[in-house]
Write a protein that holds these residues in place. Structure first.
Motif, PDB file in Angstrom:
ATOM      1  N   GLN A 132      -9.226  -8.647   6.434  1.00 34.94           N
ATOM      2  CA  GLN A 132      -8.067  -7.799   6.692  1.00 34.94           C
ATOM      3  C   GLN A 132      -7.326  -7.555   5.378  1.00 34.94           C
ATOM      4  OE1 GLN A 132      -7.360  -6.689  10.132  1.00 34.94           O
ATOM      5  NE2 GLN A 132      -9.492  -7.316   9.940  1.00 34.94           N
ATOM      6  N   GLU A 133      -7.293  -6.308   4.950  1.00 36.95           N
ATOM      7  CA  GLU A 133      -6.693  -5.999   3.658  1.00 36.95           C
ATOM      8  C   GLU A 133      -5.172  -6.115   3.683  1.00 36.95           C
ATOM      9  OE1 GLU A 133      -8.764  -2.567   1.626  1.00 36.95           O
ATOM     10  OE2 GLU A 133      -9.564  -2.355   3.663  1.00 36.95           O
ATOM     11  N   ASP A 134      -4.555  -5.966   4.852  1.00 34.21           N
ATOM     12  CA  ASP A 134      -3.088  -6.010   4.895  1.00 34.21           C
ATOM     13  C   ASP A 134      -2.552  -7.409   4.616  1.00 34.21           C
ATOM     14  OD1 ASP A 134      -4.188  -6.975   7.177  1.00 34.21           O
ATOM     15  OD2 ASP A 134      -2.830  -5.947   8.564  1.00 34.21           O
ATOM     16  N   ASN A 135      -3.238  -8.453   5.144  1.00 33.93           N
ATOM     17  CA  ASN A 135      -2.763  -9.815   4.899  1.00 33.93           C
ATOM     18  C   ASN A 135      -3.745 -10.665   4.090  1.00 33.93           C
ATOM     19  OD1 ASN A 135      -4.795 -10.353   6.722  1.00 33.93           O
ATOM     20  ND2 ASN A 135      -3.404 -10.837   8.416  1.00 33.93           N
ATOM     21  N   PRO A 173      -4.088 -10.692  23.823  1.00 30.59           N
ATOM     22  CA  PRO A 173      -4.557  -9.795  22.776  1.00 30.59           C
ATOM     23  C   PRO A 173      -3.559  -8.688  22.482  1.00 30.59           C
ATOM     24  CG  PRO A 173      -6.274 -10.196  24.419  1.00 30.59           C
ATOM     25  CD  PRO A 173      -5.003 -10.761  24.957  1.00 30.59           C
ATOM     26  N   LEU A 174      -2.736  -8.328  23.448  1.00 33.36           N
ATOM     27  CA  LEU A 174      -1.776  -7.263  23.204  1.00 33.36           C
ATOM     28  C   LEU A 174      -0.770  -7.668  22.140  1.00 33.36           C
ATOM     29  CD1 LEU A 174      -1.079  -6.059  26.840  1.00 33.36           C
ATOM     30  CD2 LEU A 174      -2.405  -4.884  25.085  1.00 33.36           C
ATOM     31  N   GLN A 175      -0.507  -8.987  22.036  1.00 37.40           N
ATOM     32  CA  GLN A 175       0.455  -9.442  21.043  1.00 37.40           C
ATOM     33  C   GLN A 175      -0.096  -9.342  19.629  1.00 37.40           C
ATOM     34  OE1 GLN A 175       1.377 -13.406  22.187  1.00 37.40           O
ATOM     35  NE2 GLN A 175       2.355 -12.826  24.115  1.00 37.40           N
ATOM     36  N   GLN A 176      -1.430  -9.169  19.497  1.00 40.96           N
ATOM     37  CA  GLN A 176      -2.038  -9.196  18.177  1.00 40.96           C
ATOM     38  C   GLN A 176      -2.277  -7.803  17.621  1.00 40.96           C
ATOM     39  OE1 GLN A 176      -5.414 -11.839  18.161  1.00 40.96           O
ATOM     40  NE2 GLN A 176      -4.511 -13.094  19.751  1.00 40.96           N
ATOM     41  N   ILE A 177      -1.894  -6.744  18.337  1.00 38.53           N
ATOM     42  CA  ILE A 177      -1.995  -5.397  17.795  1.00 38.53           C
ATOM     43  C   ILE A 177      -0.963  -5.248  16.690  1.00 38.53           C
ATOM     44  CG2 ILE A 177      -1.730  -2.944  18.316  1.00 38.53           C
ATOM     45  CD1 ILE A 177      -2.715  -3.512  21.089  1.00 38.53           C
ATOM     46  N   PRO A 178      -1.377  -4.768  15.510  1.00 39.33           N
ATOM     47  CA  PRO A 178      -0.439  -4.690  14.390  1.00 39.33           C
ATOM     48  C   PRO A 178       0.741  -3.800  14.729  1.00 39.33           C
ATOM     49  CG  PRO A 178      -2.686  -4.316  13.674  1.00 39.33           C
ATOM     50  CD  PRO A 178      -2.697  -4.323  15.155  1.00 39.33           C
ATOM     51  N   PRO A 179       1.921  -4.147  14.248  1.00 36.01           N
ATOM     52  CA  PRO A 179       3.088  -3.298  14.492  1.00 36.01           C
ATOM     53  C   PRO A 179       2.964  -1.991  13.733  1.00 36.01           C
ATOM     54  CG  PRO A 179       3.614  -5.046  12.939  1.00 36.01           C
ATOM     55  CD  PRO A 179       2.247  -5.351  13.483  1.00 36.01           C
ATOM     56  N   ILE A 189      -8.937   2.438  -4.706  1.00 37.77           N
ATOM     57  CA  ILE A 189      -9.600   2.532  -3.404  1.00 37.77           C
ATOM     58  C   ILE A 189      -8.627   3.059  -2.355  1.00 37.77           C
ATOM     59  CG2 ILE A 189     -10.672   1.191  -1.553  1.00 37.77           C
ATOM     60  CD1 ILE A 189     -11.801  -0.680  -3.734  1.00 37.77           C
ATOM     61  N   GLN A 190      -7.395   2.581  -2.377  1.00 38.11           N
ATOM     62  CA  GLN A 190      -6.383   3.040  -1.422  1.00 38.11           C
ATOM     63  C   GLN A 190      -6.065   4.518  -1.634  1.00 38.11           C
ATOM     64  OE1 GLN A 190      -3.069   0.448  -2.063  1.00 38.11           O
ATOM     65  NE2 GLN A 190      -4.067  -1.361  -1.191  1.00 38.11           N
ATOM     66  N   ILE A 191      -5.921   4.925  -2.888  1.00 38.23           N
ATOM     67  CA  ILE A 191      -5.596   6.322  -3.182  1.00 38.23           C
ATOM     68  C   ILE A 191      -6.744   7.230  -2.771  1.00 38.23           C
ATOM     69  CG2 ILE A 191      -5.190   7.954  -5.064  1.00 38.23           C
ATOM     70  CD1 ILE A 191      -3.734   5.649  -6.529  1.00 38.23           C
ATOM     71  N   SER A 192      -7.963   6.846  -3.129  1.00 40.19           N
ATOM     72  CA  SER A 192      -9.128   7.669  -2.800  1.00 40.19           C
ATOM     73  C   SER A 192      -9.276   7.836  -1.293  1.00 40.19           C
ATOM     74  CB  SER A 192     -10.390   7.038  -3.395  1.00 40.19           C
ATOM     75  OG  SER A 192     -11.541   7.795  -3.074  1.00 40.19           O
ATOM     76  N   ASP A 193      -9.049   6.739  -0.553  1.00 35.05           N
ATOM     77  CA  ASP A 193      -9.155   6.811   0.906  1.00 35.05           C
ATOM     78  C   ASP A 193      -8.092   7.731   1.492  1.00 35.05           C
ATOM     79  OD1 ASP A 193      -9.984   5.922   3.611  1.00 35.05           O
ATOM     80  OD2 ASP A 193      -8.023   4.949   3.610  1.00 35.05           O
ATOM     81  N   ALA A 194      -6.864   7.647   0.971  1.00 33.90           N
ATOM     82  CA  ALA A 194      -5.790   8.512   1.469  1.00 33.90           C
ATOM     83  C   ALA A 194      -6.093   9.984   1.201  1.00 33.90           C
ATOM     84  CB  ALA A 194      -4.466   8.119   0.806  1.00 33.90           C
ATOM     85  N   MET A 251       0.829  -1.202   0.000  1.00 31.70           N
ATOM     86  CA  MET A 251       0.000   0.000   0.000  1.00 31.70           C
ATOM     87  C   MET A 251       0.859   1.246   0.000  1.00 31.70           C
ATOM     88  SD  MET A 251      -2.964   1.134   2.687  1.00 31.70           S
ATOM     89  CE  MET A 251      -3.672   2.790   2.648  1.00 31.70           C
ATOM     90  N   GLY A 252       1.957   1.210   0.790  1.00 37.36           N
ATOM     91  CA  GLY A 252       2.824   2.370   0.865  1.00 37.36           C
ATOM     92  C   GLY A 252       3.421   2.728  -0.484  1.00 37.36           C
ATOM     93  N   ASP A 253       3.798   1.683  -1.269  1.00 35.32           N
ATOM     94  CA  ASP A 253       4.378   1.940  -2.582  1.00 35.32           C
ATOM     95  C   ASP A 253       3.366   2.614  -3.501  1.00 35.32           C
ATOM     96  OD1 ASP A 253       6.710   0.818  -1.728  1.00 35.32           O
ATOM     97  OD2 ASP A 253       6.291  -1.159  -2.556  1.00 35.32           O
ATOM     98  N   VAL A 254       2.127   2.173  -3.451  1.00 35.71           N
ATOM     99  CA  VAL A 254       1.084   2.763  -4.292  1.00 35.71           C
ATOM    100  C   VAL A 254       0.902   4.238  -3.960  1.00 35.71           C
ATOM    101  CG1 VAL A 254      -1.386   2.720  -4.832  1.00 35.71           C
ATOM    102  CG2 VAL A 254      -0.116   0.574  -4.615  1.00 35.71           C
ATOM    103  N   LEU A 255       0.819   4.556  -2.677  1.00 30.02           N
ATOM    104  CA  LEU A 255       0.587   5.943  -2.273  1.00 30.02           C
ATOM    105  C   LEU A 255       1.794   6.821  -2.560  1.00 30.02           C
ATOM    106  CD1 LEU A 255      -1.327   5.449   1.102  1.00 30.02           C
ATOM    107  CD2 LEU A 255      -2.238   5.734  -1.196  1.00 30.02           C
ATOM    108  N   SER A 256       2.990   6.301  -2.297  1.00 25.63           N
ATOM    109  CA  SER A 256       4.180   7.114  -2.554  1.00 25.63           C
ATOM    110  C   SER A 256       4.380   7.357  -4.039  1.00 25.63           C
ATOM    111  CB  SER A 256       5.410   6.436  -1.956  1.00 25.63           C
ATOM    112  OG  SER A 256       5.609   5.154  -2.544  1.00 25.63           O
ATOM    113  N   THR A 257       3.936   6.409  -4.869  1.00 20.99           N
ATOM    114  CA  THR A 257       4.089   6.569  -6.315  1.00 20.99           C
ATOM    115  C   THR A 257       3.107   7.582  -6.875  1.00 20.99           C
ATOM    116  OG1 THR A 257       4.875   4.286  -6.534  1.00 20.99           O
ATOM    117  CG2 THR A 257       4.035   5.364  -8.529  1.00 20.99           C
ATOM    118  N   HIS A 258       1.849   7.455  -6.472  1.00 20.32           N
ATOM    119  CA  HIS A 258       0.799   8.272  -7.083  1.00 20.32           C
ATOM    120  C   HIS A 258       0.444   9.511  -6.268  1.00 20.32           C
ATOM    121  CE1 HIS A 258       0.067   5.264 -10.179  1.00 20.32           C
ATOM    122  NE2 HIS A 258       0.062   4.334  -9.227  1.00 20.32           N
TER     123      HIS A 258
END
Length: 750
Positions: free
Chosen positions: A79-82, A701-707, A269-274, A1-8
């Protein structure tokens, strides 16, 4: 996702977006500053002249039911990240922000939620085909070919997707169709509430904002209803910017997106949301700055209005008479030829579903009270009255029991008229009517509560109590019939104006609008902040059609086709002291009439213990809907009839009897809905297939918070952005009811 946003969305494009957003905001905020003075004058004039609505018969709650949880249960989230589905424990608190926890254990251990979703502006989709069609239309040229992998796959046949034209999307799925229907009703209630984000008790800021939105869009030749007028002020302002910025950005970036059609859709969708988030933050800062400036200037403006009220009124009436003389002949011809013939058909289209919905509200209220009375006679008696009334007091906020009322509005169509009058969607009228239904149900319930509480002070026996309940029910129904008639007639008038006035303004604009500036010289400079030519012109246009609208509604009431009272029918207040009863402290049925002493404690409770007690009550008492952990209520025995369409009183009573059994006091360590802390076998099966690592509820549950997520020391609060997931600190989850009007930001509009 980061690559898409940084590119566009590189620095240069972000700067361009910020400049474009600033230009649109500056133009709108000039309209807002102009409308603020007009709204302030209108509010003070209304307050002095006292031309208010007729006295209602029903009481209304002055202290809202804040300490409650509307709904709780499990659902699967994508979950869109994974790109995996995860089982989430979800609940809807009183502010209608959907809260998602890692699991039930995380909730019970007070781990911060994974997400809090404000659903204003969203639509609920119940099939992937609907979603893929909308996504394909949002980015032309990306429609997937037959046989290619879609943008999203659902592991069950029962998805629920929250779709927004600009912000991020949320994907959920359920195990059964019954679960899907239940969650759809709950989420639709969230959307309905969040869409109504501007407080109705705001007599200056609210009208100024909505009028400024209308004036701004009309300056762009955009007339008619606007579907994205939903949410709080900042959300609406963000939608306004995206309406203009979105197409420009799409035309520029769409050709540059790479990959297969579904990949390009995902990137957009990612760009529009950002971009939506960027615009939101900028709009929030600019709007709050202007609002603060206007509020500082308000005392001086009020002083001028109080001193010169008569002169301002005289000046405005003189201006109106001049404008009327200029446009009246043209406006009357336009009304006679293009509006008047269609008013009866528009009114009929509105009246049929609306009146059916209010009738259903009456029927549901009658059946609930009648069944409660039967339970008092046959089962619990007075000892169980507190439990019964605790549930009845929250009837208006029960998404499933109110669903049969709300769905009566779904058939609303303006066939043949929608295009003629440039009505983009009937959803604005549907949701407005549904909000009125909920308000009238709550008013009826609260009036019943107040009268019954007064009766209980006499110490009646069981037989006397049952007779009193029946007598009070009949009194409340008479009051409801009168108030619902008044509310419906007002709704019909407002809807007809909302449909016809923009059409008239658009028709008259070519011949009248260019002539309006010459009337500016008729306004004294000292009064220019409180009298605007454009507003006065619209008021004159409104007056030309108002007579026909009032006559149409009056004739409908005379026919008595939809159980409307005539305007000449005035219900004299048979309870002159009734409104005094509503001034007392809110009734706590669980405390006053509970059969057990579990809530009693030491006369002196430390503050920490009081907070713990509130948390316990938030878990045990306030839940309105009992969701027995995913699909469990639908697995035991045959499926019960849907509460949205009870075919008979007997069936409804049977359903209520099952509800009462399900809502019995929970065991130790309950969830907010009283469900036992166990997973559905079906859920575990799906979890093991779609997301095996999410099935372990024993892991911390604390271990499952995304980094990489920000962690601060503030308690979690519902996001005031439609799109934002928030992760709060692990220092402890506060009770849900702590998110109130005092919370920072615009989340107060939930």
């Amino acid at each position: 996702m980061g690559d898409v946003l940084s590119t566009h969305l590189d620095d240069a494009r972000r700067q361009h977006i910020a400049e474009k957003t600033g230009k649109i905001l500056a133009e709108f905020l000039r309209f807002y500053e102009d409308q603020y003075g007009v709204a302030l004058f209108n509010s003070m004039r209304h307050e002095i002249e006292g031309t208010g609505a007729p006295q209602t018969q029903l009481l209304w709650r002055k202290v809202p039911l804040d300490e409650r949880i509307i709904f709780s249960g499990n659902l699967f989230q994508y979950q869109e990240d994974n790109k995996k589905w995860r089982n989430r424990f979800s609940l809807v608190p009183h502010n209608y922000g959907l809260v998602l926890y890692e699991n039930k254990v995380a909730y019970e251990r007070q781990v911060p939620p994974r997400a809090i979703i404000n659903s204003a502006g969203y639509k609920i989709l119940t099939s992937l085909d609907q979603y893929l069609e909308l996504v394909g239309n949002s980015l032309p040229g990306t429609t997937s070919k037959s046989g290619t992998a879609p943008i999203l796959k659902c592991p069950t046949q029962f998805p629920l997707i929250l779709w927004h034209p600009s912000a991020r999307h949320y994907y959920f799925c359920m195990m059964t169709e019954a679960e899907q229907d239940k969650w759809q009703a709950v989420l639709q209630d969230c959307i309905r509430h969040c869409n109504n984000g501007i407080p109705e008790d705001s007599k200056v800021e609210g009208p100024a904002f909505t009028d400024a939105i209308r004036m701004y869009r009309q300056s762009k030749e955009l007339y008619g209803t606007w579907e994205m007028l939903c949410g709080n002020e900042v959300q609406i302002l963000t939608n306004l910017v995206m309406e203009e910025l979105g197409p420009e950005l799409k035309a520029e970036l769409a050709p540059r997106l790479k990959g297969k059609p579904q990949e390009r859709q995902r990137q957009w969708i990612q760009i529009s949301d950002a971009v939506y988030r960027m615009v939101y933050e900028q709009a929030k800062a600019r709007f709050e700055a202007v609002l603060s400036k206007l509020q500082l200037a308000r005392p001086a403006m009020e002083a001028v209005i109080r001193t010169d009220m008569d002169q301002i009124i005289t000046s405005k009436e003189h201006l109106a008479s001049k404008i009327r003389g200029f446009i009246l002949p043209k406006a009357e011809v336009c009304v006679r030829n293009h509006v008047q013939p269609y008013i009866p058909s528009i009114l009929e289209a509105l009246m049929v579903p609306t009146s059916q919905g209010f009738t259903e509200v009456r029927d549901v209220f009658f059946k609930e009270v009648t069944d409660m009375n039967l339970n008092v006679i046959n089962e619990g008696g007075i000892d169980k009255l507190g439990e019964y009334m605790e549930k009845l007091s929250q009837l208006a906020y029960h998404p499933l029991k109110m669903q049969s009322c709300y769905e009566k509005m779904e058939p609303l169509r303006l066939d043949g008229l929608q295009q003629r009058f440039d009505v983009s969607s009937t959803s604005v009228f549907k949701q407005r009517a549904q909000i009125h239904m909920r308000e009238q149900m709550d008013n009826a319930v609260f009036t019943f509560e107040t009268l019954l509480h007064q009766e209980l002070g006499k110490g009646p026996s069981k037989e006397e109590l049952c007779k009193s309940i029946q007598r009070i029910l009949e009194r409340v129904l008479k009051k409801y019939d009168y108030d619902s008639s008044t509310v419906r007639k007002r709704f019909f008038r407002e809807a007809l104006l909302q449909i016809t006035i923009p059409f008239l303004l658009k028709k008259l604009a070519p011949t009248c609008k260019s002539e309006l500036p010459r009337f500016q010289e008729l306004i004294f400079e000292d009064f220019a902040r409180f009298i605007l030519v454009e507003n006065t012109y619209e008021e004159v246009v409104l007056q030309t059609v108002m007579k026909d609208i009032l006559q149409a509604v009056k004739e409908a009431a005379v026919q008595r086709k939809h159980n409307l009272y005539r305007d000449s029918m005035v219900m004299h207040n048979s309870d002159p002291n009734l409104h005094l009863l509503a001034e007392g402290a809110p009734i706590d049925w669980g405390e006053e009439y509970s059969g057990s002493g579990e809530d009693s404690g030491s006369p002196s409770i430390p503050e920490a213990a009081t907070l713990s007690e509130k948390r316990r009550r938030a878990k045990q008492v306030v839940s309105v809907v009992q969701d027995e952990e995913a699909g469990l209520p639908f697995e035991a025995g045959p499926e019960p009839p849907s509460p949205a369409s009870p075919d008979s009183v007997t069936e409804l009573r049977g359903l209520l009897a099952r509800d009462l059994q399900a809502e019995s006091p929970p065991p130790a360590g309950p969830l907010p809905n009283g469900a036992p802390a166990q997973e559905s076998p079906q859920l575990e099966s799906l979890q093991s297939v779609a997301a095996p690592e999410a099935s372990s509820t024993l892991a911390s549950p604390l271990q499952q918070i995304p980094p990489g997520k920000a962690v601060d020391l503030e308690p979690p609060k519902p996001s005031d952005q439609e799109t934002g997931e928030q992760v709060s600190n692990p220092g402890g989850r506060p009770p849900i009811h702590t998110t109130t009007e005092d919370s920072a930001g615009v989340q107060t509009e939930f």
